[in-house]
Design an enzyme around this catalytic site. Structure first.
Site, PDB file in Angstrom:
ATOM      1  N   ARG A   1       2.376   8.093  -1.168  1.00  0.00           N
ATOM      2  CA  ARG A   1       3.247   9.217  -0.852  1.00  0.00           C
ATOM      3  C   ARG A   1       3.963   9.098   0.486  1.00  0.00           C
ATOM      4  NH1 ARG A   1       0.576  14.883  -2.774  1.00  0.00           N
ATOM      5  NH2 ARG A   1       2.734  15.520  -2.544  1.00  0.00           N
TER       6      ARG A   1
ATOM      7  N   HIS B   1       7.104  11.316 -11.020  1.00  0.00           N
ATOM      8  CA  HIS B   1       6.566  11.856  -9.758  1.00  0.00           C
ATOM      9  C   HIS B   1       6.067  13.288  -9.940  1.00  0.00           C
ATOM     10  CE1 HIS B   1       6.127  11.380  -5.402  1.00  0.00           C
ATOM     11  NE2 HIS B   1       6.530  12.628  -5.261  1.00  0.00           N
TER      12      HIS B   1
ATOM     13  N   TYR C   1      22.848  24.105  -7.865  1.00  0.00           N
ATOM     14  CA  TYR C   1      24.258  24.146  -7.467  1.00  0.00           C
ATOM     15  C   TYR C   1      24.805  22.765  -7.103  1.00  0.00           C
ATOM     16  CZ  TYR C   1      23.201  29.125  -6.959  1.00  0.00           C
ATOM     17  OH  TYR C   1      22.807  30.416  -7.182  1.00  0.00           O
TER      18      TYR C   1
END
Length: 747
Positions: free
Chosen positions: A31, A77, A121
């Site tokens: 990670r 993931h 968006y």
């Protein structure tokens, strides 16, 4: 207990230790830390690979980020959408990455700390460099693939990156027990350093740094400790000192202005606002009087923070003050930690380049081995087709005489003519001598008739010649280290030419900023505070000239040193400590500054009960009287605190402070309630308590009644209490015991 069941007994600490180590390694490897080979963390690698799989290429339309994030989370993931989207946003931000890997469309945040719009968006697609230098060879078996978290998909262990991305884009991340912080570098300089290492693997870090001058931050700025960089890049750890770039511009009327055009990389985000606040503070605290206006004129074109100056201002002194007192000069901590060979390792510049080149030779070897296999296969088929064209009449006769495809293929491969009708014995004899390979036979049987046209045969022969050249080239690359080095160098040169940009950050040795503050001068001041909570400091001489007006117009007049603090006790039981130095010096007729602006006092929810200097408070004893009639005496030493706000006392629910009085030699306490009830008792009946105690009850109140006023009386026969502008002898109030009902007094 069933025979199959078995209980394993073990030490709890051992289980915890093993579990924590497993968790820590998972965070470190999977990670938080980048891989030294491609310079990417797993979330970045998976996001880019998913975009590649979805076909969101640089020359195709943008796709919604929500689509990318959802697909990445579902396939590769499973750690939450926010981490994936944040990684995607950072890879698209030009002010954070030297080489943005994602082409973002929409609001992807700003250098001043504005966050990106929601992923529903914004849109994105791969940057051209990402497609060409990070993902282009995935189809050539250059890297290993591994199963995803639920083993329904395959994902690459590492991307076949062709540039030293760990150095170019840098990285930062916090793991368990370790963290990485690698600054970005200039692409062209890093590629030159890689080429120098290829020519001489005994090259030193100092020699490499003739190519890599130092970090190259997207925000520009100036690195001022050039001499320390060699040691930092040798060890992989150290501190880089950064400055913003300041220039002096001429203004109107002979005035000058300071313009900050580049900021330290560490100032990105909310720290720009903090920097501006630091300048405001310098002006407000009179550390400088040369700045008359501050404006942030930054835009998409770049940073532009303008400081308007007084005429004849000392610009050099002001610039040094900005470097010394604000974040315009800052430190970037370097810790070049990355995953190498499956384990975290702190790497120097040379080590990173070495690991990168080893990876380049590995993926180049695998790439050309795959390409060679394809060319050899193509050569085999081409030779079979060319040979077939020479005996095409015989092949047609075999096909026409065969009963099925299997029979025809057996004849082409092994010369078996049984069951096939031939026109002549000669043809059968010639067919029995055929010996094509399996692949050649399949290609011949699938060949279309138009391939027999003369031009097509010539094109096939020309293609065969090219295939032979390719095989020779690929074998040379695979067998000779120097040939492979030239290929790698050629690819690096092409990437440098296509994506290299001039350096933005200047690297130099600069003198430390010298700024001498005015020596602090301890002096006596008068603090004035009116009934509205406006306060100011004035000179004692100004107070003496206006003593009568000052005493009448202000509720609190305190003579103290400027090193002292003002203690403000409020009805809520809180104590606010206000530094006298924070109260602006002014003229007698100045309005002053609200206490709200100088400490945590909230004028909308509390009001002042007692105000005095802290030096006076801590050398005295204070009588606390609550509105519910609870009393205690507290030593002032308990209020000597460093915090700006502390709890001065403990209160019952719905109770508040009614009065706070300094105790000296007074023998009596007088309390008056809202309903006109009075009580007088001896001061010695009220014990001394800690500030955290509630105290003892001084009077028994009727429902709805509360303490309104309190007095400390030294001599009841000689002193009066003032009530509604009337003076009443204290002796009129009968002396009684504490915790009684008291008496009503007719005025």
């Amino acid at each position: 207990m069933n025979k199959e069941e078995q209980i394993l007994r073990t030490e709890y600490s051992e289980i915890m230790q093993k579990s924590y180590i497993d968790y820590a390694m998972s965070v470190i490897i999977s990670r938080a830390l980048p891989d030294v080979r491609d310079g990417l963390k797993p979330v970045q690698r998976r996001t880019l690979y998913d975009m590649y799989e979805l076909g969101i290429r640089y020359d195709r339309p943008y796709r919604k980020c929500a689509r990318i994030v959802g697909d990445t989370m579902g396939k590769y993931h499973p750690h939450g959408d926010s981490s994936i989207y944040e990684a995607l946003v950072v890879m698209a931000q030009e002010f954070k990455k030297e080489l943005p890997l994602v082409d973002g469309h929409g609001n992807f945040g700003s250098i001043e700390g504005d966050g990106a719009a929601a992923m529903r968006y914004t849109e994105a697609r791969l940057a051209k460099v990402t497609q060409e230098a990070f993902l282009s060879d995935l189809d050539k078996n250059v890297v290993n693939f591994m199963p995803n978290f639920d083993e329904t998909e395959k994902e690459p262990e590492v991307l076949p990156v062709r540039i030293p991305n760990l150095l170019v884009n840098g990285s930062d991340g916090i793991a368990v027990g370790m963290a990485t912080s690698i600054p970005p570098h200039n692409l062209g300089e890093v590629i030159d350093a890689v080429k120098a290492y290829m020519k001489n693997d005994k090259i030193t870090t100092q020699e490499l740094m003739t190519y890599v001058q130092g970090p190259d931050f997207p925000t520009g700025g100036i690195v001022i400790n050039k001499n320390e960089l060699v040691q930092i890049y040798e060890s992989g750890q150290g501190k880089i000192k950064l400055r913003g770039r300041v220039c002096v511009e001429k203004g109107k009327g002979g005035k000058e202005r300071l313009v900050i055009t580049e900021i330290p990389y560490t100032m990105i985000g909310a720290n720009i606002g903090k920097f501006l606040n630091d300048i405001y503070t310098l002006v407000e605290t009179k550390k400088t009087t040369d700045i008359v206006d501050i404006s942030n004129q930054s835009s998409k074109e770049g940073i532009r923070i303008v400081l308007e100056l007084k005429k004849n201002a000392d610009t050099d002194k002001l610039i040094n003050m900005l470097y010394k007192k604000t974040r315009l000069e800052d430190t970037f901590g370097v810790n070049m930690l990355a995953v190498a060979n499956g384990r975290p390792e702190t790497l120097g510049l040379k080590s990173i380049i070495e690991y990168f080149l080893d990876f380049q030779f590995e993926i180049t070897t695998r790439k050309y081995r795959t390409m060679l296999e394809k060319e050899l296969e193509k050569k085999e088929i081409q030779e079979g087709l060319i040979k077939a064209c020479d005996v095409i009449d015989l092949i047609i006769e075999i096909l026409r005489g065969s009963q099925n495809l299997k029979q025809a293929k057996a004849c082409l491969v092994d010369g078996i003519t049984e069951g096939i009708r031939f026109k002549t014995k000669t043809s059968q004899k010639a067919a029995s001598r055929l010996h094509f390979t399996e692949k050649q036979a399949t290609a011949i049987l699938e060949m279309r008739l138009y391939k027999l046209i003369g031009l097509e045969i010539a094109a096939l022969e020309k293609e065969h010649e090219q295939t032979l050249k390719n095989i020779a080239t690929y074998e040379d690359i695979l067998e000779n280290h120097s040939s492979m080095s030239k290929v790698i160098e050629k690819e690096l040169n092409a990437l440098k030419k296509a994506y290299g940009v001039p350096r933005k950050t200047t690297v130099e040795n600069a003198a430390a900023a010298v700024y001498e503050e005015k020596k602090f001068e301890e002096m006596e001041v008068i603090v004035l505070m009116d009934r509205f909570g406006y306060c100011k400091c004035i000179d004692p001489a100004a107070y003496e000239r206006n003593k009568e007006a000052a005493d009448s117009e202000n509720r609190h007049v305190l003579r103290c040193m400027n090193t002292d603090k003002i203690a403000v006790f409020t009805n809520t039981g809180r104590l606010h400590l206000l530094r006298v130095l924070d109260i602006p010096m002014g003229r007698f007729r100045d309005k002053g500054t609200p206490v709200d602006n100088l400490c945590n006092y909230d004028s909308s929810g509390e009001y002042m009960i007692y105000v005095n200097t802290l030096s006076h408070v801590i050398t005295s004893h204070l009588l606390f009287v609550s509105q519910e009639g609870y009393l205690k005496v507290v030593s002032g030493s308990e209020f000597d605190a460093s915090k700006r706000t502390i709890a001065a006392t403990k209160l019952m629910e719905n109770d508040a402070i009614g009065a706070i009085l300094p105790v000296q030699d007074e023998k009596n306490i007088v309390l008056q309630t809202k309903n006109g009830i009075f009580i007088r008792f001896l001061t010695e009946e009220v014990p001394e308590k800690k500030k955290g105690a509630i105290g003892v009850r001084g009077i028994r109140l009727t429902d709805g009644d509360k303490i309104e006023q309190a007095w400390l009386i030294a001599n009841p026969t000689e002193e009066n209490i003032v009530l509604k502008d009337k003076e009443i002898p204290a002796s009129r109030i009968k002396l009684s015991k504490r915790d009684t009902k008291g008496t009503k007094l007719r005025l």
